[in-house]
Enzyme design. Structure first.
Site, mmCIF file in Angstrom:
data_model
loop_
_atom_site.group_PDB
_atom_site.id
_atom_site.type_symbol
_atom_site.label_atom_id
_atom_site.label_comp_id
_atom_site.label_asym_id
_atom_site.label_seq_id
_atom_site.Cartn_x
_atom_site.Cartn_y
_atom_site.Cartn_z
ATOM 1 C CG ASP A 53 -1.820 1.221 1.299
ATOM 2 O OD1 ASP A 53 -1.765 2.049 0.366
ATOM 3 O OD2 ASP A 53 -2.562 1.356 2.282
ATOM 4 C CD GLU A 133 33.568 16.702 -0.406
ATOM 5 O OE1 GLU A 133 33.537 17.309 0.689
ATOM 6 O OE2 GLU A 133 34.207 17.116 -1.391
ATOM 7 C CD GLU A 135 31.267 18.237 5.643
ATOM 8 O OE1 GLU A 135 32.354 18.689 5.237
ATOM 9 O OE2 GLU A 135 30.299 18.971 5.946
ATOM 10 C CD GLU A 213 35.377 18.281 7.482
ATOM 11 O OE1 GLU A 213 35.724 19.288 8.159
ATOM 12 O OE2 GLU A 213 35.568 18.220 6.257
ATOM 13 C CD GLU A 221 34.667 15.381 3.889
ATOM 14 O OE1 GLU A 221 35.145 15.212 2.752
ATOM 15 O OE2 GLU A 221 34.643 16.497 4.470
ATOM 16 C CG HIS A 270 30.725 19.932 0.159
ATOM 17 N ND1 HIS A 270 31.937 19.942 0.817
ATOM 18 C CD2 HIS A 270 29.929 20.784 0.842
ATOM 19 C CE1 HIS A 270 31.884 20.764 1.836
ATOM 20 N NE2 HIS A 270 30.667 21.286 1.879
ATOM 21 N NE ARG A 341 37.624 23.218 1.314
ATOM 22 C CZ ARG A 341 38.706 22.971 0.612
ATOM 23 N NH1 ARG A 341 39.439 23.984 0.176
ATOM 24 N NH2 ARG A 341 39.068 21.736 0.315
ATOM 25 C CD GLU A 360 33.277 21.131 -3.468
ATOM 26 O OE1 GLU A 360 32.901 20.080 -2.935
ATOM 27 O OE2 GLU A 360 34.141 21.876 -2.976
ATOM 28 N NE ARG A 362 32.307 24.760 -0.261
ATOM 29 C CZ ARG A 362 33.049 23.869 0.379
ATOM 30 N NH1 ARG A 362 33.587 22.849 -0.289
ATOM 31 N NH2 ARG A 362 33.271 23.988 1.674
#
Length: 475
Positions: A53, A133, A135, A213, A221, A270, A341, A360, A362
């Protein structure tokens, strides 16, 4: 691992498998599952599926809620987290119809496949290759309270400086913002990360590397190798499952919440990306900015054009916007740059190989439904390619400096990501045509998603916050 039913049946007999477990994805991106005795698995299940269902999975109502799950046996793996020997696999969902069943167009895995098919129909590329990635935080324990008379939570982390004055204690702790690549004995989760990575390999998830990290209180990470978009969405679901269950098996708890700790770096996801056509890289040009082609720049233009509405899909929690603030290694300003970054789109300077040339995004976090998120990212990029959107011409960069250091008046002139879930949902309601092209995201799905997430935001906004008592109790 498996290519046909006979191989599965042979494996069941040879390894004493007792159950087959089938995992399905709900609207928010949580796995649900149902299991059958292994002896029941046969060709008929591969043809006609397992009925269930679908009305309890959160999607928009359809004329028929009875659905069938069709296993994808290439994803089968022995689940190490259950006692009875169990082979688990994901798959696709079909709506029961006549003369033949049809794919349920709101089901996340089907949405991702539709986005790929749309890209191929446009002739832009054959493959979308991504690399997320992951984290996350690992704690020794946590408690939470949500009652009319008490609201709060508490985290226990022996690695953190919070624990420096408590026993048992070995005297080694990692300070706030000081955890990046922390080593033993301060890095207390090294063995756990190794175990997680070994388990991920069994699930077909290829790990690139893992490390501690920035966050000093158990922030970690794991970055995985690049792969085809739908397969990496499968891998993202597996990674979240393995991370949480491996931590639990070791008496700890793991969360991928974007901002579990006030004043520390948050958890992003990311997403690196590139396109291939006929096996050749679409994004590489030795003479372009960052060695990126015009097609790549147009893809970036599409991402930045739709960055605010994308957030409703890539950052779909109220907690997400506690991470997207200046100063904590999370992007805020809409723009692109090389090795920066603080920009929403970053071009890694260390990538030299033409076949891996990429950028990437971010801002996403792991609260997203990965199939929806990766499909939406692809659709935004394809829109940029179709309309030849030049990000430099739109004033979105390249920003080869720290955007957080800009004076306030200059920052104000630039575009910014939403500051709240409600703001992101407003953006999605105003900007969603790029998602519905080719029928990739059905409107009923987007409407249901907005309705569901707005209910989250409204409910959470009405709950008194402990910080409010600290700020206002004596006024």
């Amino acid at each position: 691992m498996f290519q046909n039913v006979q191989q599965i049946q042979d494996f069941i007999r040879q390894n004493g498998i007792a159950f087959l477990d089938f995992k399905m994805i709900d609207l928010r991106g949580r796995w649900k599952h149902l299991s059958i005795p292994a002896a029941r698995f046969n060709e008929d299940i591969m043809t006609h599926g397992i009925g269930f269902d679908g009305s309890n999975y959160g999607y928009a109502q359809v004329e028929r809620s009875d659905m069938v799950f069709l296993p994808d046996i290439t994803t089968a793996v022995v689940d190490p987290f259950v006692k009875a020997p169990t082979l688990t696999m994901i798959g696709d969902v079909m709506v029961i119809d006549h003369p033949a069943n049809r794919p349920f167009d709101q089901y996340p895995r089907n949405v991702a496949k539709s986005a790929i098919a749309h890209m191929q129909a446009l002739g832009v590329a054959d493959e979308m290759i991504i690399g997320p990635e992951y984290e996350f935080h690992v704690f020794d324990g946590m408690t939470r309270t949500l009652r009319p008379d008490a609201v709060g939570y508490r985290l226990q982390c022996s690695e953190s400086v919070w624990s420096a004055g408590e026993f048992p204690n070995n005297g080694f702790h990692t300070g706030p913002h000081d955890g990046y690549h922390a080593d033993l004995p301060g890095d207390r989760t090294f063995d756990l990360r190794n175990q997680i990575c070994l388990e991920l390999a069994k699930w077909g998830v290829d790990v690139k590397y893992h490390h501690h990290e920035v966050g000093g209180s158990g922030q970690l990470e794991i970055e995985v190798e690049l792969g085809e978009m739908t397969r990496l969405a499968d891998a993202t679901m597996a990674a979240k499952y393995v991370i949480r269950n491996t931590a639990a098996a070791n008496g700890m708890t793991a969360t991928l919440m974007p901002k579990p700790i006030y004043g520390e770096a948050g958890n992003g996801m990311h997403v690196h990306m590139l396109l291939r056509k006929n096996g050749q890289p679409v994004f590489y040009d030795p003479n372009g900015y960052g060695q990126l082609s015009r097609t790549a720049m147009h893809f970036i233009g599409g991402l930045l054009t739709h960055a605010r509405s994308l957030c409703a899909i890539t950052n779909p929690s109220t907690n997400s916007y506690k991470r997207l603030i200046p100063g904590f290694e999370a992007p805020v300003t809409i723009g692109y740059a090389m090795a920066n970054r603080s920009a929403v789109v970053r071009i890694p300077a260390y990538v030299k190989s033409p076949d891996k040339k990429r950028f990437e995004l971010r801002n996403p976090d792991a609260m997203c439904n990965p199939y929806f998120a990766y499909a939406a990212i692809l659709m935004a990029g394809l829109d940029g390619i179709e309309h030849e959107i030049d990000p430099a011409g739109r004033g979105w960069g390249p920003f080869d400096f720290n955007l957080f250091d800009l004076p306030a008046d200059e920052r104000k002139r630039l575009g910014h990501l939403p500051a709240s879930l409600d703001e992101a949902l407003d953006a999605l309601e105003a900007d969603h045509d790029y998602l519905t092209r080719g029928g990739v995201f059905p409107m009923p799905l987007l409407e249901t998603l907005v309705k569901t997430l707005r209910a989250d935001a409204q409910e959470i906004s009405r709950i008194p916050h402990p910080a409010e008592f600290d700020r206002y109790f004596d006024l």
